[in-house]
Design a protein around this motif. Structure first.
Motif, mmCIF file in Angstrom:
data_model
loop_
_atom_site.group_PDB
_atom_site.id
_atom_site.type_symbol
_atom_site.label_atom_id
_atom_site.label_comp_id
_atom_site.label_asym_id
_atom_site.label_seq_id
_atom_site.Cartn_x
_atom_site.Cartn_y
_atom_site.Cartn_z
ATOM 1 N N GLU A 71 -3.214 5.450 -8.227
ATOM 2 C CA GLU A 71 -3.996 6.688 -8.182
ATOM 3 C C GLU A 71 -3.583 7.591 -7.027
ATOM 4 N N ILE A 72 -3.100 6.995 -5.941
ATOM 5 C CA ILE A 72 -2.712 7.796 -4.774
ATOM 6 C C ILE A 72 -1.192 7.891 -4.638
ATOM 7 N N ASN A 73 -0.481 7.494 -5.714
ATOM 8 C CA ASN A 73 0.985 7.565 -5.740
ATOM 9 C C ASN A 73 1.629 6.775 -4.605
ATOM 10 N N PHE A 74 1.091 5.587 -4.360
ATOM 11 C CA PHE A 74 1.663 4.719 -3.339
ATOM 12 C C PHE A 74 3.035 4.230 -3.800
ATOM 13 N N PRO A 75 4.051 4.305 -2.929
ATOM 14 C CA PRO A 75 5.399 3.881 -3.343
ATOM 15 C C PRO A 75 5.466 2.382 -3.630
ATOM 16 N N ASP A 76 6.014 2.054 -4.796
ATOM 17 C CA ASP A 76 6.202 0.667 -5.216
ATOM 18 C C ASP A 76 4.909 -0.146 -5.132
ATOM 19 N N PRO A 77 3.868 0.277 -5.838
ATOM 20 C CA PRO A 77 2.581 -0.443 -5.780
ATOM 21 C C PRO A 77 2.646 -1.834 -6.409
ATOM 22 N N GLY A 78 3.698 -2.119 -7.173
ATOM 23 C CA GLY A 78 3.813 -3.418 -7.815
ATOM 24 C C GLY A 78 4.289 -4.524 -6.899
ATOM 25 N N ASP A 79 4.642 -4.188 -5.655
ATOM 26 C CA ASP A 79 5.113 -5.188 -4.697
ATOM 27 C C ASP A 79 3.998 -5.520 -3.716
ATOM 28 N N PRO A 80 3.293 -6.644 -3.902
ATOM 29 C CA PRO A 80 2.161 -6.985 -3.022
ATOM 30 C C PRO A 80 2.560 -7.114 -1.560
ATOM 31 N N ALA A 81 3.803 -7.410 -1.290
ATOM 32 C CA ALA A 81 4.244 -7.561 0.100
ATOM 33 C C ALA A 81 4.161 -6.238 0.852
ATOM 34 N N ARG A 82 4.101 -5.127 0.118
ATOM 35 C CA ARG A 82 4.044 -3.808 0.752
ATOM 36 C C ARG A 82 2.645 -3.212 0.745
ATOM 37 N N TRP A 83 1.683 -3.924 0.205
ATOM 38 C CA TRP A 83 0.333 -3.372 0.137
ATOM 39 C C TRP A 83 -0.221 -3.084 1.527
ATOM 40 N N PRO A 84 -0.877 -1.940 1.702
ATOM 41 C CA PRO A 84 -1.485 -1.627 3.009
ATOM 42 C C PRO A 84 -2.686 -2.521 3.278
ATOM 43 N N CYS A 85 -3.022 -2.696 4.547
ATOM 44 C CA CYS A 85 -4.203 -3.451 4.996
ATOM 45 C C CYS A 85 -4.151 -4.921 4.609
ATOM 46 N N HIS A 86 -2.996 -5.424 4.256
ATOM 47 C CA HIS A 86 -2.838 -6.833 3.911
ATOM 48 C C HIS A 86 -1.804 -7.467 4.841
ATOM 49 N N THR A 87 -1.990 -8.733 5.139
ATOM 50 C CA THR A 87 -1.043 -9.446 5.997
ATOM 51 C C THR A 87 -0.661 -10.778 5.350
ATOM 52 N N PHE A 88 0.511 -11.263 5.720
ATOM 53 C CA PHE A 88 0.994 -12.545 5.220
ATOM 54 C C PHE A 88 0.572 -13.647 6.181
ATOM 55 N N THR A 89 -0.107 -14.667 5.642
ATOM 56 C CA THR A 89 -0.524 -15.815 6.437
ATOM 57 C C THR A 89 0.466 -16.945 6.208
ATOM 58 N N ALA A 90 1.303 -17.189 7.204
ATOM 59 C CA ALA A 90 2.368 -18.185 7.040
ATOM 60 C C ALA A 90 1.801 -19.588 6.854
ATOM 61 N N VAL A 91 0.706 -19.885 7.552
ATOM 62 C CA VAL A 91 0.121 -21.230 7.474
ATOM 63 C C VAL A 91 -0.311 -21.563 6.055
ATOM 64 N N LEU A 92 -0.868 -20.583 5.367
ATOM 65 C CA LEU A 92 -1.376 -20.802 4.012
ATOM 66 C C LEU A 92 -0.449 -20.234 2.948
ATOM 67 N N ASN A 93 0.608 -19.534 3.380
ATOM 68 C CA ASN A 93 1.598 -18.957 2.469
ATOM 69 C C ASN A 93 0.937 -18.034 1.435
ATOM 70 N N LYS A 94 0.118 -17.097 1.943
ATOM 71 C CA LYS A 94 -0.490 -16.135 1.032
ATOM 72 C C LYS A 94 -0.725 -14.809 1.746
ATOM 73 N N VAL A 95 -0.827 -13.741 0.952
ATOM 74 C CA VAL A 95 -1.089 -12.406 1.473
ATOM 75 C C VAL A 95 -2.569 -12.115 1.280
ATOM 76 N N VAL A 96 -3.240 -11.694 2.354
ATOM 77 C CA VAL A 96 -4.697 -11.519 2.321
ATOM 78 C C VAL A 96 -5.085 -10.191 2.962
ATOM 79 N N LEU A 97 -6.321 -9.764 2.688
ATOM 80 C CA LEU A 97 -6.881 -8.586 3.349
ATOM 81 C C LEU A 97 -7.066 -8.851 4.836
ATOM 82 N N GLN A 98 -6.873 -7.829 5.649
ATOM 83 C CA GLN A 98 -7.016 -8.036 7.090
ATOM 84 C C GLN A 98 -8.445 -7.816 7.580
ATOM 85 N N TYR A 99 -9.289 -7.142 6.798
ATOM 86 C CA TYR A 99 -10.604 -6.757 7.297
ATOM 87 C C TYR A 99 -11.644 -7.857 7.119
ATOM 88 N N PRO A 100 -12.657 -7.896 8.004
ATOM 89 C CA PRO A 100 -13.780 -8.813 7.787
ATOM 90 C C PRO A 100 -14.547 -8.391 6.542
#
Length: 381
Positions: A71-100
């Protein structure tokens, strides 16, 4: 004085109506990354209930986040690794939201597609109610004028800068309630004071679920209760501090649980990038704060602290002021050494401080109660 209170009440009501009219025209898809991520958390709660605390991108199997980014024309929205406000957790090997999870939770209370407007309307009504409470407690014409002007400013702030982040709206209401309870806390004694310390701790703990930096809103209280106990060395001051601390941890439990699920430990952060760098003094950041609307509010809080501290009167007033002063110093050290600036970062600590000072001042200006002045500070801790 009754007429003056009525006049201010009418003005506050008109401002509230104006706020609601303005908020009713807001768009949930304004292209801000934070907005989309808070709404994704809300969507997870609506789909999975309490299991929505797990923000793993694999749970986006219905394409909600993908659609929001498209909806906001985010570049390459199909790549979860590039999603904003998300971080990769190496311990659990997953990408998660950063906010409480707190902001997403309150948004989830409203129907999908119509969440932001009712959240801000409800928050504005809450601030209006506290402004009326301050007017009702005002016992002199000067106190009525102070409460009225304060309420007008507080309602204005619900549009700007509160609109900047969905997390600020519920935080503002919590700060108003916590400020009122803080003033009442130090005007109380015995078991009632211990109870109010617990409720204040619970509220500030809950605020951490909206914005993680709200963790520092508890700092001034913690230091005050520690000093009070070291000076008085009695069971009452011990229970005040302990009840505050336990209730604070209970209040922020959702964030601790979410951290355990998404980061591998309750005390591991889901934040990354610039939000996780060591503190440093940056002249450019300091200059931005000095040019921003937050700075005059901060100056007012500091001047108010000095004025109340130097005034003659109740021990309770000086204790409230001491907590505010400690809180301001600790929070400002944190935010002024944080390497990024936003127009709302210090708003929570400023508003918690100002609401506390307002209700403390209204009590301070009220007719003195018998035995309320001249108590030894050590005995009243």
């Amino acid at each position: 004085m009754k007429q003056l209170k009525t006049a201010f009440g009418v003005v506050l009501l008109l401002i509230l109506i104006s706020n609601i009219w303005t908020i009713s025209k807001w768009n949930e898809s304004r292209g801000v990354y934070d907005d989309i991520c808070y709404l994704r958390q809300a969507h997870l709660f609506q789909r999975f209930g309490a299991s929505g605390l797990d923000t793993n991108i694999t749970k986006d199997d219905d394409g909600y986040m993908l659609r929001k980014l498209q909806e906001i024309n985010f570049p390459d929205p199909g790549d979860p690794a590039r999603w904003p406000c998300h971080t990769f957790t190496a311990v659990l090997n997953k990408v998660v939201l950063q906010y409480p999870p707190g902001t997403g939770f309150v948004l989830a209370l409203f129907p999908s597609g119509f969440q932001v407007i009712p959240l801000y309307v409800a928050a504005s009504v809450g601030i209006f109610a506290f402004a009326l409470l301050a007017l009702a407690r005002a016992a002199t014409r000067s106190a009525v004028a102070l409460a009225g002007v304060f309420g007008i400013v507080a309602l204005y702030l619900m549009i700007n800068p509160t609109k900047s982040s969905y997390s600020v709206a519920p935080t503002m209401v919590v700060c108003a309630l916590a400020g009122f309870l803080t003033a009442r806390l130090f005007a109380s004694s015995g078991a009632h004071r211990i109870l109010l310390a617990a409720v204040a701790g619970l509220l500030i703990g809950l605020s951490v679920n909206f914005r993680l930096p709200n963790l520092f809103l508890s700092a001034g209280y913690a230091v005050f209760f520690l000093i009070a106990f070291l000076r008085a060395r009695n069971i009452n001051t011990f229970w005040q501090g302990l009840s505050f601390g336990i209730a604070f941890l209970i209040g922020m439990a959702p964030t601790l649980i979410a951290n355990a699920i998404n980061a591998g430990s309750p005390f591991s952060t889901t934040y990354g990038g610039v939000d996780a760098v060591p503190p440093e003094l940056d002249a450019a950041v300091l200059l931005q704060y000095m040019r921003d609307g937050q700075f005059p509010l901060l100056l007012i809080a500091v001047a108010w602290v000095v004025a109340l501290w130097r005034s003659e009167g109740r021990i309770a007033t000086r204790q409230s002021v001491a907590v505010v002063a400690l809180n301001l110093v600790i929070n400002l050290i944190f935010f002024m050494t944080h390497p990024i600036f936003t127009p709302y970062y210090v708003i929570p600590i400023v508003m918690l401080s100002l609401w506390t000072l307002l209700f403390a001042t209204l009590d301070h200006w009220a007719p003195k109660l018998a035995g309320d002045v001249g108590l030894p500070r050590k005995a009243s801790a």
